[in-house]
Design a protein around this motif. Structure first.
Motif, PDB file in Angstrom:
ATOM      1  N   THR A  99       0.873  -1.224   0.071  1.00  0.00           N
ATOM      2  CA  THR A  99       0.131  -0.016  -0.214  1.00  0.00           C
ATOM      3  C   THR A  99       0.882   1.389   0.017  1.00  0.00           C
ATOM      4  OG1 THR A  99      -0.154   0.193   2.531  1.00  0.00           O
ATOM      5  CG2 THR A  99      -1.759  -1.278   1.241  1.00  0.00           C
ATOM      6  N   LYS A 196      -7.897  -3.539   2.891  1.00  0.00           N
ATOM      7  CA  LYS A 196      -9.093  -3.469   3.777  1.00  0.00           C
ATOM      8  C   LYS A 196      -9.946  -4.532   3.730  1.00  0.00           C
ATOM      9  CE  LYS A 196      -9.353   1.583   2.260  1.00  0.00           C
ATOM     10  NZ  LYS A 196      -9.524   1.994   3.770  1.00  0.00           N
ATOM     11  N   HIS A 197     -10.041  -5.342   4.989  1.00  0.00           N
ATOM     12  CA  HIS A 197     -10.544  -6.509   5.282  1.00  0.00           C
ATOM     13  C   HIS A 197     -11.836  -6.480   5.956  1.00  0.00           C
ATOM     14  CE1 HIS A 197      -6.837  -7.963   3.879  1.00  0.00           C
ATOM     15  NE2 HIS A 197      -6.244  -7.146   4.610  1.00  0.00           N
ATOM     16  N   ARG A 201     -11.692 -10.672   7.724  1.00  0.00           N
ATOM     17  CA  ARG A 201     -10.695  -9.920   8.667  1.00  0.00           C
ATOM     18  C   ARG A 201     -10.383 -10.941   9.712  1.00  0.00           C
ATOM     19  NH1 ARG A 201     -16.186  -8.510   9.670  1.00  0.00           N
ATOM     20  NH2 ARG A 201     -16.816  -9.151  11.811  1.00  0.00           N
ATOM     21  N   GLY A 385      -3.180  -3.387  12.025  1.00  0.00           N
ATOM     22  CA  GLY A 385      -4.577  -3.006  11.422  1.00  0.00           C
ATOM     23  C   GLY A 385      -5.172  -2.056  12.681  1.00  0.00           C
ATOM     24  N   TYR A 387      -9.623  -1.110  13.210  1.00  0.00           N
ATOM     25  CA  TYR A 387     -10.976  -1.155  12.925  1.00  0.00           C
ATOM     26  C   TYR A 387     -11.745  -0.064  12.587  1.00  0.00           C
ATOM     27  CZ  TYR A 387     -10.719  -6.174  14.480  1.00  0.00           C
ATOM     28  OH  TYR A 387     -10.288  -7.601  14.692  1.00  0.00           O
ATOM     29  N   THR A 390     -17.961   0.403   8.198  1.00  0.00           N
ATOM     30  CA  THR A 390     -18.128   0.933   6.742  1.00  0.00           C
ATOM     31  C   THR A 390     -19.661   1.795   6.831  1.00  0.00           C
ATOM     32  OG1 THR A 390     -19.303  -0.979   5.986  1.00  0.00           O
ATOM     33  CG2 THR A 390     -16.855  -0.854   5.703  1.00  0.00           C
ATOM     34  N   GLN A 396     -14.815  -3.157   9.640  1.00  0.00           N
ATOM     35  CA  GLN A 396     -13.455  -3.270   8.430  1.00  0.00           C
ATOM     36  C   GLN A 396     -12.232  -3.299   9.354  1.00  0.00           C
ATOM     37  OE1 GLN A 396     -13.591  -1.468   4.344  1.00  0.00           O
ATOM     38  NE2 GLN A 396     -12.523   0.113   5.839  1.00  0.00           N
ATOM     39  N   THR A 398      -8.481  -2.530   8.594  1.00  0.00           N
ATOM     40  CA  THR A 398      -7.429  -1.876   7.586  1.00  0.00           C
ATOM     41  C   THR A 398      -5.995  -2.068   7.829  1.00  0.00           C
ATOM     42  OG1 THR A 398      -9.075  -0.091   6.683  1.00  0.00           O
ATOM     43  CG2 THR A 398      -6.705   0.181   6.259  1.00  0.00           C
TER      44      THR A 398
END
Length: 462
Positions: A99, A196-197, A201, A385, A387, A390, A396, A398
């Protein structure tokens, strides 16, 4: 292509049950620690897959046989897009997706020998100073070739394969890794994958830690202490530390109770007055004085990174900082180690990391009281990551970095006394549950909190 040679007998493998080791540092006894040469066994090595955030190819090639197949997994910056080395067709370079604000930070070695494969996961980059000057930590395990009758695959092999494909390693390389028997794997892999999961996740970063912690601990632990040694830090916050803390207990945000009342900035910034500790987290990172008095001095701490602008920000959680002191006095550490445990068993957990572990008395029992992580991930949002919800109200995760580590259960010996009173038969720890190998940490396990005058080592020079 299947490696030539007979299937290795378990008693002929050097690390059949796995081993945690610290890297060699100049000036200290080599016999107790792991050098790069020890790992690769140059005389018998046939193929290698190796990754790192930093990778010194000239140094690496000087350590390897000249005629073997090499797969290098590294950041793309500064290299042509072609995967095949035009000067040496046996060298294959792989550039995983990154990324914009993240990096390829995972470290793994897949060392292929005639009759077995050696998997190495840890914190060391492929550079000389990570194997000669700075302290790093590694997990090593050898796996024999599969027999024709063996077709089943366990979770470790599936996780390993998914990682390799995720890193964009070609199928012909992964096919070689599939030829081995991973049924005796003692580690659980924890991978962070950039992106982005939502639906996936639970497979990555904090989500994966949640899944693994829940499996190890069996149920949510009301109390847990996290001690996290790292070499790089970012913008820590109380809210993100709470997310990590809950993941460490097997709790995902959607299952987490309503947030507790937050402390005011003064109570979390190390100032005088009553401090409300939101989560029991200890961030182990060296002070300026520790670096200045080290054997390498400030000039040797270029890969130990933290910006003083974070430290000076109002509300920064200074309360969680503890000095990182090496057991090898004067050494600087690049290792990443996290220990999550029930603080009621602090004494027993400390004993696990003593140089000589004693055999438990027959009158006691073994009890799982937490977990132990080693790998590439620092205590940062980029590594694990963060949280968010969305617009469609889906949770989500990230993640910015590629990271890789191993988690092991913390199993301690408990005397059959009042510690177990009040527990039902189903909750009582079963006897005979012991660690497969000795646990190791490079740092002093009883960390010292920062004093009011201490400042963290910073890479800001202006």
């Amino acid at each position: 292509m299947r490696p030539e040679g007979k299937r290795a007998k378990l008693d002929s493998l050097k690390y059949p049950d796995g081993k945690i080791a610290l890297t060699y540092v100049k000036g200290f006894s080599r016999a107790e620690y792991m050098s790069f040469e020890d790992l690769i066994d140059k005389a018998n090595l046939r193929k290698i897959v190796i990754s790192g955030f930093q990778l010194n190819e000239d140094w690496l090639f000087s350590k390897l046989p000249s005629n073997i197949s090499i797969c290098l997994v590294r950041p793309e910056s500064g290299f042509p897009s072609s995967m095949i080395d035009q000067k040496n067709p046996k060298v294959l370079r792989v550039f995983p997706h990154e990324t914009a604000q993240g990096c390829m930070h995972a470290k793994i070695m897949v060392l292929v020998f005639d009759s077995f494969v050696r998997i190495v996961i840890g914190s060391a980059n492929v550079v000389p100073y990570d194997y000669e000057l700075l302290e790093n930590i590694l997990f090593i395990q050898d796996f024999p070739l599969l027999t024709e009758a063996q077709r089943t695959r366990n979770q470790f092999s599936l996780d390993l394969e998914e990682l390799l494909f995720g890193l964009k390693i070609p199928s012909q390389v992964v096919d070689v890794v599939r030829l081995y028997d991973y049924s005796k794997a003692t580690a659980t892999l924890v991978v962070s994958k950039p992106g982005k999961h939502v639906s996936d996740r639970a497979k990555w970063g904090l989500g994966r830690l949640t899944t693994v912690s829940e499996k190890i601990l069996g149920k949510d632990m009301s109390a847990l202490r996290i001690e996290y040694l790292g070499s790089s830090l970012g913008a820590l916050s109380e809210s993100w530390m709470e997310s990590f803390y809950n993941a460490s207990r097997g709790i995902e945000p959607s299952k987490t109770p309503a947030p507790r009342k937050k402390a005011d900035p003064a109570s979390t910034s190390g100032e005088s007055g009553k401090k409300e500790q939101l989560v029991d987290v200890r961030v182990i990172y060296p002070t300026k004085q520790t670096v200045a008095s080290s054997n390498l001095g400030p000039q040797g701490a270029g890969t130990i990174c933290f910006s003083k602008t974070y430290w000076q920000k109002e509300g920064f959680p200074k309360r969680v900082f503890y000095d990182a002191r090496s057991k090898r006095m004067g050494s600087l550490m690049h290792a990443k180690v996290a220990i999550g445990y029930d603080p009621k068993y602090t004494r027993e957990v400390r004993k696990l990391f003593e140089p000589e572990q004693t055999v438990a008395a027959k009158s006691g029992v073994w009890k799982c009281v937490g977990w132990y992580y080693i790998g590439s991930a620092n205590f940062t949002q980029s590594a694990w990551g963060s949280y968010n919800w969305t617009r469609s109200k889906e949770l989500q995760l990230t993640i910015k970095n590629w990271e890789l580590g191993c988690v092991f259960p913390l199993v301690v010996h408990v005397e059959a006394t009042s510690t177990l009173q009040g527990t039902s038969d189903s909750e009582r720890p079963s006897p005979g549950l012991e660690s497969q190998f000795r646990l190791i940490a490079p740092h002093v396990i009883e960390p010292k909190p920062y004093s009011s005058n201490d400042q963290p080592w910073s890479t800001d020079h202006w």
